[in-house]
Design a protein around this motif. Structure first.
Motif, PDB file in Angstrom:
ATOM      1  N   ALA A  18       0.830  -1.203   0.000  1.00 25.35           N
ATOM      2  CA  ALA A  18       0.000   0.000   0.000  1.00 25.35           C
ATOM      3  C   ALA A  18       0.868   1.257   0.000  1.00 25.35           C
ATOM      4  O   ALA A  18       0.543   2.255  -0.659  1.00 25.35           O
ATOM      5  N   ALA A  19       1.982   1.218   0.729  1.00 28.62           N
ATOM      6  CA  ALA A  19       2.895   2.357   0.753  1.00 28.62           C
ATOM      7  C   ALA A  19       3.567   2.553  -0.604  1.00 28.62           C
ATOM      8  O   ALA A  19       3.757   3.686  -1.065  1.00 28.62           O
ATOM      9  N   VAL A  20       3.928   1.445  -1.252  1.00 27.64           N
ATOM     10  CA  VAL A  20       4.512   1.536  -2.595  1.00 27.64           C
ATOM     11  C   VAL A  20       3.487   2.118  -3.569  1.00 27.64           C
ATOM     12  O   VAL A  20       3.812   2.977  -4.399  1.00 27.64           O
ATOM     13  N   ALA A  21       2.244   1.666  -3.454  1.00 26.37           N
ATOM     14  CA  ALA A  21       1.187   2.175  -4.323  1.00 26.37           C
ATOM     15  C   ALA A  21       1.032   3.686  -4.155  1.00 26.37           C
ATOM     16  O   ALA A  21       0.856   4.423  -5.141  1.00 26.37           O
ATOM     17  N   GLU A  22       1.119   4.155  -2.927  1.00 24.62           N
ATOM     18  CA  GLU A  22       1.001   5.593  -2.685  1.00 24.62           C
ATOM     19  C   GLU A  22       2.167   6.352  -3.320  1.00 24.62           C
ATOM     20  O   GLU A  22       1.968   7.434  -3.881  1.00 24.62           O
ATOM     21  N   ARG A  23       3.366   5.779  -3.261  1.00 28.22           N
ATOM     22  CA  ARG A  23       4.522   6.433  -3.883  1.00 28.22           C
ATOM     23  C   ARG A  23       4.354   6.509  -5.406  1.00 28.22           C
ATOM     24  O   ARG A  23       4.685   7.525  -6.038  1.00 28.22           O
ATOM     25  N   ILE A  24       3.839   5.442  -6.007  1.00 24.65           N
ATOM     26  CA  ILE A  24       3.607   5.456  -7.452  1.00 24.65           C
ATOM     27  C   ILE A  24       2.532   6.479  -7.798  1.00 24.65           C
ATOM     28  O   ILE A  24       2.660   7.228  -8.777  1.00 24.65           O
ATOM     29  N   ALA A  25       1.478   6.533  -7.003  1.00 22.31           N
ATOM     30  CA  ALA A  25       0.416   7.513  -7.247  1.00 22.31           C
ATOM     31  C   ALA A  25       0.963   8.934  -7.181  1.00 22.31           C
ATOM     32  O   ALA A  25       0.595   9.797  -7.990  1.00 22.31           O
ATOM     33  N   GLN A  26       1.837   9.207  -6.231  1.00 23.24           N
ATOM     34  CA  GLN A  26       2.451  10.532  -6.121  1.00 23.24           C
ATOM     35  C   GLN A  26       3.281  10.856  -7.355  1.00 23.24           C
ATOM     36  O   GLN A  26       3.246  11.986  -7.866  1.00 23.24           O
ATOM     37  N   ALA A  27       4.016   9.867  -7.836  1.00 20.25           N
ATOM     38  CA  ALA A  27       4.840  10.095  -9.026  1.00 20.25           C
ATOM     39  C   ALA A  27       3.983  10.385 -10.244  1.00 20.25           C
ATOM     40  O   ALA A  27       4.272  11.290 -11.032  1.00 20.25           O
ATOM     41  N   VAL A  28       2.905   9.626 -10.404  1.00 21.08           N
ATOM     42  CA  VAL A  28       2.017   9.822 -11.552  1.00 21.08           C
ATOM     43  C   VAL A  28       1.328  11.182 -11.479  1.00 21.08           C
ATOM     44  O   VAL A  28       1.085  11.827 -12.504  1.00 21.08           O
ATOM     45  N   SER A  29       1.033  11.635 -10.267  1.00 25.13           N
ATOM     46  CA  SER A  29       0.281  12.878 -10.071  1.00 25.13           C
ATOM     47  C   SER A  29       1.146  14.135 -10.101  1.00 25.13           C
ATOM     48  O   SER A  29       0.612  15.244 -10.034  1.00 25.13           O
ATOM     49  N   LYS A  46       0.566  -6.474  -8.328  1.00 24.14           N
ATOM     50  CA  LYS A  46      -0.193  -6.368  -7.078  1.00 24.14           C
ATOM     51  C   LYS A  46      -0.363  -4.904  -6.663  1.00 24.14           C
ATOM     52  O   LYS A  46      -1.438  -4.493  -6.211  1.00 24.14           O
ATOM     53  N   VAL A  47       0.695  -4.116  -6.827  1.00 22.78           N
ATOM     54  CA  VAL A  47       0.619  -2.700  -6.466  1.00 22.78           C
ATOM     55  C   VAL A  47      -0.333  -1.956  -7.392  1.00 22.78           C
ATOM     56  O   VAL A  47      -1.158  -1.145  -6.944  1.00 22.78           O
ATOM     57  N   LEU A  48      -0.236  -2.221  -8.693  1.00 23.23           N
ATOM     58  CA  LEU A  48      -1.124  -1.543  -9.639  1.00 23.23           C
ATOM     59  C   LEU A  48      -2.582  -1.899  -9.398  1.00 23.23           C
ATOM     60  O   LEU A  48      -3.475  -1.081  -9.645  1.00 23.23           O
ATOM     61  N   ALA A  49      -2.841  -3.113  -8.897  1.00 20.08           N
ATOM     62  CA  ALA A  49      -4.220  -3.496  -8.576  1.00 20.08           C
ATOM     63  C   ALA A  49      -4.789  -2.600  -7.478  1.00 20.08           C
ATOM     64  O   ALA A  49      -6.004  -2.339  -7.452  1.00 20.08           O
ATOM     65  N   LEU A  50      -3.929  -2.115  -6.591  1.00 22.04           N
ATOM     66  CA  LEU A  50      -4.376  -1.220  -5.526  1.00 22.04           C
ATOM     67  C   LEU A  50      -4.705   0.173  -6.058  1.00 22.04           C
ATOM     68  O   LEU A  50      -5.366   0.960  -5.370  1.00 22.04           O
ATOM     69  N   LEU A  51      -4.241   0.473  -7.268  1.00 22.45           N
ATOM     70  CA  LEU A  51      -4.434   1.808  -7.855  1.00 22.45           C
ATOM     71  C   LEU A  51      -5.499   1.832  -8.945  1.00 22.45           C
ATOM     72  O   LEU A  51      -5.816   2.903  -9.468  1.00 22.45           O
ATOM     73  N   LYS A  52      -6.075   0.687  -9.269  1.00 23.36           N
ATOM     74  CA  LYS A  52      -6.926   0.603 -10.462  1.00 23.36           C
ATOM     75  C   LYS A  52      -8.165   1.483 -10.384  1.00 23.36           C
ATOM     76  O   LYS A  52      -8.691   1.904 -11.422  1.00 23.36           O
ATOM     77  N   ASP A  53      -8.648   1.785  -9.189  1.00 27.18           N
ATOM     78  CA  ASP A  53      -9.858   2.597  -9.065  1.00 27.18           C
ATOM     79  C   ASP A  53      -9.566   4.062  -8.760  1.00 27.18           C
ATOM     80  O   ASP A  53     -10.487   4.846  -8.534  1.00 27.18           O
ATOM     81  N   ARG A  54      -8.293   4.435  -8.778  1.00 26.54           N
ATOM     82  CA  ARG A  54      -7.937   5.829  -8.511  1.00 26.54           C
ATOM     83  C   ARG A  54      -7.852   6.604  -9.826  1.00 26.54           C
ATOM     84  O   ARG A  54      -7.343   6.094 -10.831  1.00 26.54           O
ATOM     85  N   PRO A  55      -8.338   7.844  -9.852  1.00 24.02           N
ATOM     86  CA  PRO A  55      -8.369   8.629 -11.092  1.00 24.02           C
ATOM     87  C   PRO A  55      -7.007   9.248 -11.397  1.00 24.02           C
ATOM     88  O   PRO A  55      -6.831  10.473 -11.359  1.00 24.02           O
ATOM     89  N   LEU A  56      -6.036   8.414 -11.735  1.00 27.87           N
ATOM     90  CA  LEU A  56      -4.683   8.891 -11.997  1.00 27.87           C
ATOM     91  C   LEU A  56      -4.504   9.211 -13.482  1.00 27.87           C
ATOM     92  O   LEU A  56      -5.054   8.521 -14.344  1.00 27.87           O
ATOM     93  N   ASP A  57      -3.701  10.225 -13.760  1.00 28.45           N
ATOM     94  CA  ASP A  57      -3.472  10.664 -15.133  1.00 28.45           C
ATOM     95  C   ASP A  57      -2.322   9.880 -15.752  1.00 28.45           C
ATOM     96  O   ASP A  57      -1.215  10.408 -15.950  1.00 28.45           O
ATOM     97  N   ASP A 107      12.090   9.888 -14.035  1.00 33.80           N
ATOM     98  CA  ASP A 107      11.724  10.589 -12.811  1.00 33.80           C
ATOM     99  C   ASP A 107      11.770   9.643 -11.622  1.00 33.80           C
ATOM    100  O   ASP A 107      12.158  10.032 -10.519  1.00 33.80           O
ATOM    101  N   LEU A 108      11.359   8.393 -11.861  1.00 37.45           N
ATOM    102  CA  LEU A 108      11.372   7.392 -10.795  1.00 37.45           C
ATOM    103  C   LEU A 108      11.742   6.044 -11.381  1.00 37.45           C
ATOM    104  O   LEU A 108      11.195   5.637 -12.410  1.00 37.45           O
ATOM    105  N   VAL A 109      12.665   5.357 -10.721  1.00 38.09           N
ATOM    106  CA  VAL A 109      13.024   3.981 -11.065  1.00 38.09           C
ATOM    107  C   VAL A 109      12.627   3.088  -9.902  1.00 38.09           C
ATOM    108  O   VAL A 109      12.987   3.340  -8.747  1.00 38.09           O
ATOM    109  N   TRP A 110      11.887   2.043 -10.214  1.00 33.24           N
ATOM    110  CA  TRP A 110      11.466   1.049  -9.228  1.00 33.24           C
ATOM    111  C   TRP A 110      12.325  -0.195  -9.426  1.00 33.24           C
ATOM    112  O   TRP A 110      12.246  -0.845 -10.460  1.00 33.24           O
ATOM    113  N   LEU A 111      13.144  -0.509  -8.437  1.00 34.83           N
ATOM    114  CA  LEU A 111      13.989  -1.693  -8.481  1.00 34.83           C
ATOM    115  C   LEU A 111      13.468  -2.763  -7.527  1.00 34.83           C
ATOM    116  O   LEU A 111      12.994  -2.458  -6.439  1.00 34.83           O
ATOM    117  N   GLY A 112      13.581  -3.995  -7.948  1.00 38.36           N
ATOM    118  CA  GLY A 112      13.456  -5.137  -7.058  1.00 38.36           C
ATOM    119  C   GLY A 112      14.857  -5.689  -6.819  1.00 38.36           C
ATOM    120  O   GLY A 112      15.846  -5.164  -7.338  1.00 38.36           O
TER     121      GLY A 112
END
Length: 208
Positions: A18-29, A46-57, A107-112
């Motif tokens: 959920a915290a990762v999802a919030e960071r991605i949402a901030q980057a997109v916004s 899994k993270v993107l599934a947490l964002l699917k209902d948010r109105p992100l650009d 702007d943002l790199v997500w590493l595993g």
């Protein structure tokens, strides 16, 4: 990489999906057009599934992968296929990995990170078509992982470190222990290139 500042490392609290999802949402916004590089595997889905209902650009975002397996898009091992299935109808632009291609900064790199400390497809032992600068290069892990025995394409270290920020998302006690060894001075793992020396700020999202 001499123009980069010393790396600063922060442990996110909390560090769950959920915290990762919030960071991605901030980057997109964020204002303007954004470039985001996603890691492969199941965690981004899994993270993107947490964002699917948010109105992100997502239409203001170009998405690339940090690395991928050299397989068709419809192959179960294709990272591109998974990300495109999740976001292909979102309006986002997609930038494929092309061996030898120059790569604009993200702007943002997500590493595993793997249990061996590899990030993207930069392995402790690998055969690589070395490409200097911020580019895409071909690699083959040694030995080939039995669960994914494929050649790879990966962003180079300079391409990844040209980002404004990096997030490192890991789970499990053994990976946390490895990161702590690197932060204490062990440079023998590929992830050390991003946690020590000079580079963009890194936020570690760790959960059990």
């Amino acid at each position: 990489m001499t123009d980069l500042a010393p790396v600063t490392v922060t442990w996110a609290e909390p560090g769950d999906a959920a915290a990762v999802a919030e960071r991605i949402a901030q980057a997109v916004s964020a204002p303007g057009h954004k470039r985001i590089a996603f890691t492969g595997g199941s965690t981004p889905i899994k993270v993107l599934a947490l964002l699917k209902d948010r109105p992100l650009d997502w239409g203001s975002v170009t998405i690339a992968l940090t690395d991928d397996r050299c397989v068709p898009d419809d192959h179960p091992a294709s990272n591109f296929g998974k990300i495109f299935a999740a976001l292909g109808s979102s309006g986002a632009a997609f930038e494929r990995l092309v061996e030898g291609a120059e790569v604009a900064p993200f702007d943002l790199v997500w590493l595993g990170m793997g249990e061996d400390g590899h990030v993207a497809s930069l392995f402790p032992e690998m055969a690589a078509h070395v490409r200097p600068g911020p580019t895409v290069m071909a690699t083959t892990p040694i030995p080939l992982p039995p669960e994914a025995p494929f050649d790879r394409l990966t962003l180079t270290v300079p391409a990844l470190k040209a980002a404004k920020a990096i997030i490192l998302v890991v789970t499990g006690a053994s990976k946390k222990a490895l990161i702590e060894r690197v932060l204490a001075g062990d440079d023998s793992y590929p992830v050390a290139d991003f946690l020590r020396g000079c580079g963009p700020p890194v936020t570690i999202y760790w959960s059990e």
